[in-house]
Motif scaffolding. Structure first.
Motif, mmCIF file in Angstrom:
data_model
loop_
_atom_site.group_PDB
_atom_site.id
_atom_site.type_symbol
_atom_site.label_atom_id
_atom_site.label_comp_id
_atom_site.label_asym_id
_atom_site.label_seq_id
_atom_site.Cartn_x
_atom_site.Cartn_y
_atom_site.Cartn_z
ATOM 1 N N ALA A 42 0.826 -1.207 0.000
ATOM 2 C CA ALA A 42 0.000 0.000 0.000
ATOM 3 C C ALA A 42 0.863 1.260 0.000
ATOM 4 O O ALA A 42 0.559 2.238 -0.699
ATOM 5 N N THR A 43 1.958 1.250 0.748
ATOM 6 C CA THR A 43 2.861 2.394 0.778
ATOM 7 C C THR A 43 3.510 2.608 -0.583
ATOM 8 O O THR A 43 3.608 3.739 -1.073
ATOM 9 N N GLY A 44 3.949 1.529 -1.204
ATOM 10 C CA GLY A 44 4.533 1.623 -2.537
ATOM 11 C C GLY A 44 3.543 2.141 -3.559
ATOM 12 O O GLY A 44 3.882 2.959 -4.418
ATOM 13 N N PHE A 45 2.307 1.674 -3.470
ATOM 14 C CA PHE A 45 1.259 2.153 -4.366
ATOM 15 C C PHE A 45 1.017 3.639 -4.169
ATOM 16 O O PHE A 45 0.897 4.396 -5.134
ATOM 17 N N ASP A 52 3.255 9.259 -10.429
ATOM 18 C CA ASP A 52 2.472 9.265 -11.661
ATOM 19 C C ASP A 52 1.721 10.575 -11.856
ATOM 20 O O ASP A 52 1.592 11.062 -12.974
ATOM 21 N N ASN A 53 1.222 11.142 -10.782
ATOM 22 C CA ASN A 53 0.474 12.396 -10.854
ATOM 23 C C ASN A 53 1.401 13.611 -10.796
ATOM 24 O O ASN A 53 0.934 14.740 -10.721
ATOM 25 N N GLU A 54 2.711 13.350 -10.796
ATOM 26 C CA GLU A 54 3.738 14.388 -10.745
ATOM 27 C C GLU A 54 3.547 15.313 -9.551
ATOM 28 O O GLU A 54 3.737 16.523 -9.641
ATOM 29 N N GLU A 55 3.190 14.736 -8.432
ATOM 30 C CA GLU A 55 3.071 15.490 -7.192
ATOM 31 C C GLU A 55 4.418 15.451 -6.472
ATOM 32 O O GLU A 55 5.272 14.632 -6.767
#
Length: 72
Positions: A42-45, A52-55
């Motif tokens: 879950a942490t990796g996700f 992926d969202n470039e945050e």
């Protein structure tokens, strides 16, 4: 036909695969090791979704370990 079902029901297929994997891990390594594994997944996700969202991932890491990942 199989792939068409998978593509039309992605959530169900993912849930089935995840349930199978975690059920197998539960039987193979035990309850607590399976829980620790799930937390790591879950942490990796979560971190991967941030990339992926470039945050800014450093903000999350700075909340966890203040001052370790930011240059001041």
């Amino acid at each position: 036909m199989f792939w068409q079902f998978i593509l039309e029901n992605r959530g169900k297929a993912f849930g089935l695969a995840a349930g199978f994997i975690f059920g197998f891990l539960f039987l193979w390594v035990g309850f607590f090791k399976t829980i620790v594994f799930a937390v790591f997944v879950a942490t990796g996700f979560y971190i991967g979704r941030k990339f992926d969202n470039e945050e800014d991932v450093s903000e999350v890491l700075d909340r966890i370990l203040p001052g370790k990942f930011t240059k001041r």
